[in-house]
Design a protein around this motif. Structure first.
Motif, PDB file in Angstrom:
ATOM      1  N   GLU A  41       0.777  -1.231   0.000  1.00 29.64           N
ATOM      2  CA  GLU A  41       0.000   0.000   0.000  1.00 29.64           C
ATOM      3  C   GLU A  41       0.808   1.280   0.000  1.00 29.64           C
ATOM      4  OE1 GLU A  41      -2.719  -0.169   3.278  1.00 29.64           O
ATOM      5  OE2 GLU A  41      -4.171  -1.296   2.108  1.00 29.64           O
ATOM      6  N   GLU A  42       2.083   1.224   0.306  1.00 30.49           N
ATOM      7  CA  GLU A  42       2.843   2.460   0.444  1.00 30.49           C
ATOM      8  C   GLU A  42       2.844   3.251  -0.859  1.00 30.49           C
ATOM      9  OE1 GLU A  42       7.136   4.280   1.665  1.00 30.49           O
ATOM     10  OE2 GLU A  42       6.904   2.138   1.509  1.00 30.49           O
ATOM     11  N   LYS A  43       2.580   4.499  -0.705  1.00 23.40           N
ATOM     12  CA  LYS A  43       2.608   5.406  -1.840  1.00 23.40           C
ATOM     13  C   LYS A  43       3.777   6.364  -1.670  1.00 23.40           C
ATOM     14  CE  LYS A  43      -1.313   3.902  -3.426  1.00 23.40           C
ATOM     15  NZ  LYS A  43      -1.206   2.545  -3.785  1.00 23.40           N
ATOM     16  N   LYS A  44       4.285   6.843  -2.765  1.00 22.05           N
ATOM     17  CA  LYS A  44       5.397   7.786  -2.721  1.00 22.05           C
ATOM     18  C   LYS A  44       4.976   9.038  -1.964  1.00 22.05           C
ATOM     19  CE  LYS A  44       8.643  10.216  -5.659  1.00 22.05           C
ATOM     20  NZ  LYS A  44       9.094  10.486  -7.009  1.00 22.05           N
ATOM     21  N   GLY A  45       5.832   9.465  -1.054  1.00 20.30           N
ATOM     22  CA  GLY A  45       5.583  10.695  -0.338  1.00 20.30           C
ATOM     23  C   GLY A  45       4.914  10.531   1.014  1.00 20.30           C
ATOM     24  N   THR A  46       4.569   9.298   1.431  1.00 20.98           N
ATOM     25  CA  THR A  46       3.980   9.147   2.754  1.00 20.98           C
ATOM     26  C   THR A  46       5.051   9.393   3.793  1.00 20.98           C
ATOM     27  OG1 THR A  46       4.390   6.769   2.765  1.00 20.98           O
ATOM     28  CG2 THR A  46       2.225   7.495   2.009  1.00 20.98           C
ATOM     29  N   GLY A  47       4.724  10.131   4.827  1.00 21.77           N
ATOM     30  CA  GLY A  47       5.701  10.515   5.834  1.00 21.77           C
ATOM     31  C   GLY A  47       5.866   9.511   6.957  1.00 21.77           C
ATOM     32  N   LYS A  48       4.996   8.516   7.023  1.00 21.28           N
ATOM     33  CA  LYS A  48       5.071   7.572   8.132  1.00 21.28           C
ATOM     34  C   LYS A  48       6.206   6.590   7.917  1.00 21.28           C
ATOM     35  CE  LYS A  48       0.279   7.425   9.639  1.00 21.28           C
ATOM     36  NZ  LYS A  48      -0.841   6.531   9.906  1.00 21.28           N
ATOM     37  N   ASN A  49       6.846   6.207   9.026  1.00 20.87           N
ATOM     38  CA  ASN A  49       7.856   5.164   8.932  1.00 20.87           C
ATOM     39  C   ASN A  49       7.164   3.805   9.027  1.00 20.87           C
ATOM     40  OD1 ASN A  49       7.519   4.401  11.663  1.00 20.87           O
ATOM     41  ND2 ASN A  49       9.073   5.829  12.343  1.00 20.87           N
ATOM     42  N   PRO A  50       7.849   2.716   8.692  1.00 20.14           N
ATOM     43  CA  PRO A  50       7.204   1.401   8.684  1.00 20.14           C
ATOM     44  C   PRO A  50       6.589   1.011  10.022  1.00 20.14           C
ATOM     45  CG  PRO A  50       9.326   1.276   7.582  1.00 20.14           C
ATOM     46  CD  PRO A  50       9.218   2.645   8.187  1.00 20.14           C
ATOM     47  N   ILE A  51       7.225   1.352  11.133  1.00 17.92           N
ATOM     48  CA  ILE A  51       6.691   0.981  12.442  1.00 17.92           C
ATOM     49  C   ILE A  51       5.335   1.643  12.681  1.00 17.92           C
ATOM     50  CG2 ILE A  51       7.022   1.220  14.940  1.00 17.92           C
ATOM     51  CD1 ILE A  51       8.716  -0.971  13.786  1.00 17.92           C
ATOM     52  N   GLU A  52       5.186   2.893  12.274  1.00 16.60           N
ATOM     53  CA  GLU A  52       3.905   3.585  12.446  1.00 16.60           C
ATOM     54  C   GLU A  52       2.800   2.910  11.642  1.00 16.60           C
ATOM     55  OE1 GLU A  52       4.114   7.812  11.771  1.00 16.60           O
ATOM     56  OE2 GLU A  52       6.063   7.909  12.747  1.00 16.60           O
ATOM     57  N   ARG A  53       3.088   2.559  10.391  1.00 20.16           N
ATOM     58  CA  ARG A  53       2.086   1.905   9.549  1.00 20.16           C
ATOM     59  C   ARG A  53       1.753   0.521  10.082  1.00 20.16           C
ATOM     60  NH1 ARG A  53       5.308   4.352   5.657  1.00 20.16           N
ATOM     61  NH2 ARG A  53       6.327   2.406   5.130  1.00 20.16           N
ATOM     62  N   VAL A  54       2.770  -0.219  10.513  1.00 19.47           N
ATOM     63  CA  VAL A  54       2.542  -1.559  11.070  1.00 19.47           C
ATOM     64  C   VAL A  54       1.719  -1.454  12.351  1.00 19.47           C
ATOM     65  CG1 VAL A  54       3.705  -3.539  12.129  1.00 19.47           C
ATOM     66  CG2 VAL A  54       4.548  -2.625   9.971  1.00 19.47           C
ATOM     67  N   THR A  55       2.041  -0.503  13.215  1.00 22.96           N
ATOM     68  CA  THR A  55       1.306  -0.328  14.468  1.00 22.96           C
ATOM     69  C   THR A  55      -0.157  -0.008  14.205  1.00 22.96           C
ATOM     70  OG1 THR A  55       3.297   0.433  15.598  1.00 22.96           O
ATOM     71  CG2 THR A  55       1.193   0.975  16.626  1.00 22.96           C
ATOM     72  N   ASP A  56      -0.426   0.877  13.270  1.00 18.46           N
ATOM     73  CA  ASP A  56      -1.809   1.232  12.946  1.00 18.46           C
ATOM     74  C   ASP A  56      -2.582  -0.001  12.482  1.00 18.46           C
ATOM     75  OD1 ASP A  56      -1.224   3.845  13.596  1.00 18.46           O
ATOM     76  OD2 ASP A  56      -1.020   4.506  11.496  1.00 18.46           O
ATOM     77  N   PHE A  57      -1.975  -0.812  11.623  1.00 14.25           N
ATOM     78  CA  PHE A  57      -2.627  -2.015  11.116  1.00 14.25           C
ATOM     79  C   PHE A  57      -2.888  -3.005  12.251  1.00 14.25           C
ATOM     80  CE2 PHE A  57      -2.710  -6.300   9.415  1.00 14.25           C
ATOM     81  CZ  PHE A  57      -3.578  -6.179   8.348  1.00 14.25           C
ATOM     82  N   VAL A  58      -1.896  -3.234  13.099  1.00 16.63           N
ATOM     83  CA  VAL A  58      -2.035  -4.202  14.193  1.00 16.63           C
ATOM     84  C   VAL A  58      -3.103  -3.741  15.177  1.00 16.63           C
ATOM     85  CG1 VAL A  58      -0.852  -5.253  16.166  1.00 16.63           C
ATOM     86  CG2 VAL A  58       0.291  -5.137  13.956  1.00 16.63           C
TER      87      VAL A  58
END
Length: 118
Positions: A41-58
């Motif tokens: 899902e990552e799109k160019k220009g998203t400011g979140k780091n992987p941990i933030e995106r993973v945390t939101d999903f979990v």
């Protein structure tokens, strides 16, 4: 695929003993999926780091309260164990402008293939 599933289940069961929280197994299973989702899902220009995106999903997937530190601990363990890795980003190819740990990825294509269900 059965061998990969057994390896992942064994690794998850063995690893969950190192975490004091009873939700570790759920967090582990959802973290595997969350890494795959952030890859897709990552799109160019998203400011979140992987941990933030993973945390939101979990947090959305696990029915119990989950803290960012729990997800960070699981992600760190997966990184240390060689299941996932991180890659950096050079902005516009400029080697002096580096964004560290920009994306997470699976170190083993077999595990990634198993997580996606193919």
């Amino acid at each position: 695929m059965d061998v990969l599933e057994n390896l992942i289940q064994t690794f998850t069961a063995e690893s969950s003993r190192f975490f004091s929280n009873s939700t570790a197994l759920s967090i582990f299973n959802e973290t595997y999926k969350a890494v795959m989702v952030q890859i897709l899902e990552e799109k160019k220009g998203t400011g979140k780091n992987p941990i933030e995106r993973v945390t939101d999903f979990v947090k959305e997937s696990v029915k119990e309260p989950v803290s960012r530190n729990e997800v960070r601990a699981v992600s760190s363990w997966l990184l240390y164990s060689g299941i996932i890795g991180y890659c950096d980003l050079y902005n516009n190819g400029d080697v002096t402008d580096v964004v560290s740990n920009r994306r997470a990825y699976f170190m083993d294509n077999g595990i990634a293939n198993h997580i996606t269900g193919y």
